[in-house]
Motif scaffolding. Structure first.
Motif, PDB file in Angstrom:
ATOM      1  N   GLY A  80       0.840  -1.190   0.000  1.00  0.00           N
ATOM      2  CA  GLY A  80       0.000   0.000   0.000  1.00  0.00           C
ATOM      3  C   GLY A  80       0.873   1.237   0.000  1.00  0.00           C
ATOM      4  N   MET A  81       0.235   2.383  -0.084  1.00  0.00           N
ATOM      5  CA  MET A  81       0.978   3.646  -0.096  1.00  0.00           C
ATOM      6  C   MET A  81       1.549   3.916   1.290  1.00  0.00           C
ATOM      7  SD  MET A  81      -0.571   7.241  -1.242  1.00  0.00           S
ATOM      8  CE  MET A  81       0.222   8.759  -0.861  1.00  0.00           C
ATOM      9  N   ASP A  82       2.756   4.450   1.332  1.00  0.00           N
ATOM     10  CA  ASP A  82       3.386   4.785   2.602  1.00  0.00           C
ATOM     11  C   ASP A  82       2.626   5.941   3.244  1.00  0.00           C
ATOM     12  OD1 ASP A  82       5.061   5.086   4.735  1.00  0.00           O
ATOM     13  OD2 ASP A  82       6.764   5.837   3.576  1.00  0.00           O
ATOM     14  N   LEU A  83       2.016   5.693   4.390  1.00  0.00           N
ATOM     15  CA  LEU A  83       1.176   6.701   5.036  1.00  0.00           C
ATOM     16  C   LEU A  83       1.983   7.757   5.778  1.00  0.00           C
ATOM     17  CD1 LEU A  83      -1.715   4.480   6.422  1.00  0.00           C
ATOM     18  CD2 LEU A  83      -1.632   5.803   4.312  1.00  0.00           C
ATOM     19  N   THR A  84       3.299   7.589   5.864  1.00  0.00           N
ATOM     20  CA  THR A  84       4.124   8.572   6.562  1.00  0.00           C
ATOM     21  C   THR A  84       4.693   9.627   5.628  1.00  0.00           C
ATOM     22  OG1 THR A  84       6.089   7.196   6.343  1.00  0.00           O
ATOM     23  CG2 THR A  84       4.771   6.925   8.341  1.00  0.00           C
ATOM     24  N   GLN A  85       4.498   9.470   4.320  1.00  0.00           N
ATOM     25  CA  GLN A  85       5.080  10.428   3.385  1.00  0.00           C
ATOM     26  C   GLN A  85       4.274  11.718   3.355  1.00  0.00           C
ATOM     27  OE1 GLN A  85       5.182   8.575  -0.404  1.00  0.00           O
ATOM     28  NE2 GLN A  85       3.005   8.746  -0.766  1.00  0.00           N
ATOM     29  N   GLU A  86       4.934  12.765   2.881  1.00  0.00           N
ATOM     30  CA  GLU A  86       4.308  14.082   2.780  1.00  0.00           C
ATOM     31  C   GLU A  86       3.238  14.080   1.684  1.00  0.00           C
ATOM     32  OE1 GLU A  86       5.124  16.996   4.524  1.00  0.00           O
ATOM     33  OE2 GLU A  86       6.353  15.721   5.797  1.00  0.00           O
ATOM     34  N   GLY A  87       2.301  14.992   1.796  1.00  0.00           N
ATOM     35  CA  GLY A  87       1.311  15.145   0.750  1.00  0.00           C
ATOM     36  C   GLY A  87      -0.105  15.166   1.280  1.00  0.00           C
ATOM     37  N   LEU A  88      -1.022  14.781   0.419  1.00  0.00           N
ATOM     38  CA  LEU A  88      -2.443  14.847   0.758  1.00  0.00           C
ATOM     39  C   LEU A  88      -2.832  13.914   1.891  1.00  0.00           C
ATOM     40  CD1 LEU A  88      -4.054  15.161  -2.781  1.00  0.00           C
ATOM     41  CD2 LEU A  88      -3.784  16.934  -1.049  1.00  0.00           C
ATOM     42  N   VAL A  89      -2.117  12.802   2.013  1.00  0.00           N
ATOM     43  CA  VAL A  89      -2.427  11.868   3.099  1.00  0.00           C
ATOM     44  C   VAL A  89      -2.164  12.536   4.448  1.00  0.00           C
ATOM     45  CG1 VAL A  89      -1.815   9.656   4.138  1.00  0.00           C
ATOM     46  CG2 VAL A  89      -1.992   9.847   1.681  1.00  0.00           C
ATOM     47  N   GLN A  90      -1.090  13.303   4.547  1.00  0.00           N
ATOM     48  CA  GLN A  90      -0.804  13.991   5.801  1.00  0.00           C
ATOM     49  C   GLN A  90      -1.855  15.064   6.096  1.00  0.00           C
ATOM     50  OE1 GLN A  90       1.409  13.261   8.184  1.00  0.00           O
ATOM     51  NE2 GLN A  90       1.724  11.448   6.923  1.00  0.00           N
ATOM     52  N   TYR A  91      -2.370  15.717   5.060  1.00  0.00           N
ATOM     53  CA  TYR A  91      -3.445  16.678   5.275  1.00  0.00           C
ATOM     54  C   TYR A  91      -4.711  15.981   5.771  1.00  0.00           C
ATOM     55  CZ  TYR A  91      -0.548  20.078   2.842  1.00  0.00           C
ATOM     56  OH  TYR A  91       0.474  20.908   2.467  1.00  0.00           O
ATOM     57  N   ALA A  92      -4.977  14.786   5.252  1.00  0.00           N
ATOM     58  CA  ALA A  92      -6.136  14.025   5.724  1.00  0.00           C
ATOM     59  C   ALA A  92      -5.961  13.667   7.200  1.00  0.00           C
ATOM     60  CB  ALA A  92      -6.327  12.771   4.881  1.00  0.00           C
ATOM     61  N   PHE A  93      -4.748  13.240   7.587  1.00  0.00           N
ATOM     62  CA  PHE A  93      -4.473  12.964   8.997  1.00  0.00           C
ATOM     63  C   PHE A  93      -4.684  14.225   9.834  1.00  0.00           C
ATOM     64  CE2 PHE A  93      -2.100   9.130   7.684  1.00  0.00           C
ATOM     65  CZ  PHE A  93      -2.541   8.244   8.661  1.00  0.00           C
ATOM     66  N   ASP A  94      -4.207  15.363   9.349  1.00  0.00           N
ATOM     67  CA  ASP A  94      -4.355  16.614  10.095  1.00  0.00           C
ATOM     68  C   ASP A  94      -5.821  16.983  10.289  1.00  0.00           C
ATOM     69  OD1 ASP A  94      -1.612  16.776  10.184  1.00  0.00           O
ATOM     70  OD2 ASP A  94      -1.452  18.235   8.559  1.00  0.00           O
ATOM     71  N   ILE A  95      -6.633  16.788   9.265  1.00  0.00           N
ATOM     72  CA  ILE A  95      -8.061  17.094   9.393  1.00  0.00           C
ATOM     73  C   ILE A  95      -8.714  16.162  10.406  1.00  0.00           C
ATOM     74  CG2 ILE A  95     -10.276  17.059   8.157  1.00  0.00           C
ATOM     75  CD1 ILE A  95      -8.709  18.053   5.687  1.00  0.00           C
ATOM     76  N   ILE A  96      -8.325  14.892  10.395  1.00  0.00           N
ATOM     77  CA  ILE A  96      -8.868  13.947  11.382  1.00  0.00           C
ATOM     78  C   ILE A  96      -8.464  14.371  12.790  1.00  0.00           C
ATOM     79  CG2 ILE A  96      -8.691  11.581  12.240  1.00  0.00           C
ATOM     80  CD1 ILE A  96      -8.560  10.687   9.284  1.00  0.00           C
ATOM     81  N   TYR A  97      -7.206  14.753  12.983  1.00  0.00           N
ATOM     82  CA  TYR A  97      -6.745  15.155  14.316  1.00  0.00           C
ATOM     83  C   TYR A  97      -7.414  16.448  14.781  1.00  0.00           C
ATOM     84  CZ  TYR A  97      -3.107  11.651  13.595  1.00  0.00           C
ATOM     85  OH  TYR A  97      -2.429  10.492  13.356  1.00  0.00           O
ATOM     86  N   VAL A  98      -7.618  17.399  13.883  1.00  0.00           N
ATOM     87  CA  VAL A  98      -8.327  18.622  14.254  1.00  0.00           C
ATOM     88  C   VAL A  98      -9.764  18.292  14.630  1.00  0.00           C
ATOM     89  CG1 VAL A  98      -9.241  20.810  13.337  1.00  0.00           C
ATOM     90  CG2 VAL A  98      -6.862  20.207  12.954  1.00  0.00           C
ATOM     91  N   THR A  99     -10.384  17.377  13.898  1.00  0.00           N
ATOM     92  CA  THR A  99     -11.750  16.960  14.215  1.00  0.00           C
ATOM     93  C   THR A  99     -11.815  16.335  15.601  1.00  0.00           C
ATOM     94  OG1 THR A  99     -12.208  16.589  11.880  1.00  0.00           O
ATOM     95  CG2 THR A  99     -13.687  15.531  13.454  1.00  0.00           C
TER      96      THR A  99
END
Length: 182
Positions: free
Chosen positions: A83-102
């Protein structure tokens, strides 16, 4: 057959997905028990809509992260794709940030209802990032996208930026052809 780096990525992705799942359970259980059950008298329709919309957004983002980060195995149980590396920079990290802000908003708004305003940090950050990456370089200012600051002209001089190697070659060309003796 996957190599050790693919196995490491699959293992790290599995740990991250598990921690996200646990976070969803704990944060939502806390909000439902504390805010909805314990403080039912102050819970309004507007808060219910806000909670459902933001929880739905975080579930949608989690499902996308899960889809791209889930390892795939063949029928023998061997790893085909990590699967895609979830620790790399990009849109996946923004998705994590939105989840954490939520999650932050859900936990803190259980105590103080005005914390829902903190959710405005997401579109404000997106607007600032869009300005930095798209608008600012078009205005001719330095900064913004990497690599654009040194391409084209030097800051304010109007002359192209030359590398030291290029300057050295031009100086040699000005001297003319050199005759070498042995």
């Amino acid at each position: 057959m996957a190599n050790s780096s693919q196995k490491k990525i699959a293992h790290e992705n599995g740990k991250m997905l598990l921690s996200l799942r646990k976070g969803f359970i704990w944060v939502n259980a806390f909000y439902i028990l504390y805010r909805i059950v314990y403080h039912w008298s102050t819970f309004s329709f507007k808060l219910a809509v806000a909670y459902l919309l933001t929880a739905g957004l975080s579930v949608l983002l989690y499902s996308q992260i899960h889809k791209i980060g889930q390892p795939r195995y063949n029928s023998k149980g061997e790893l085909n794709d990590a699967g895609m590396d979830l620790t790399q920079e990009g849109l996946v990290q923004y998705a994590f940030d939105i989840i954490y802000v939520t999650w932050f908003v859900h936990v803190t708004s259980a105590f103080w209802g005005k914390m829902w305003w903190f959710y405005l940090a997401i579109p404000l950050y997106a607007a600032w990032k869009g300005y930095e990456l798209a608008v600012k370089p078009m205005l001719g200012r330095t900064g913004g996208m990497p690599g654009l600051a040194n391409s084209g002209a030097a800051a304010g001089s109007g002359e192209p930026v030359k590398s030291k190697r290029r300057e050295k070659m031009e100086k040699r060309a000005e001297k003319g052809p050199q005759v070498r003796y042995r």
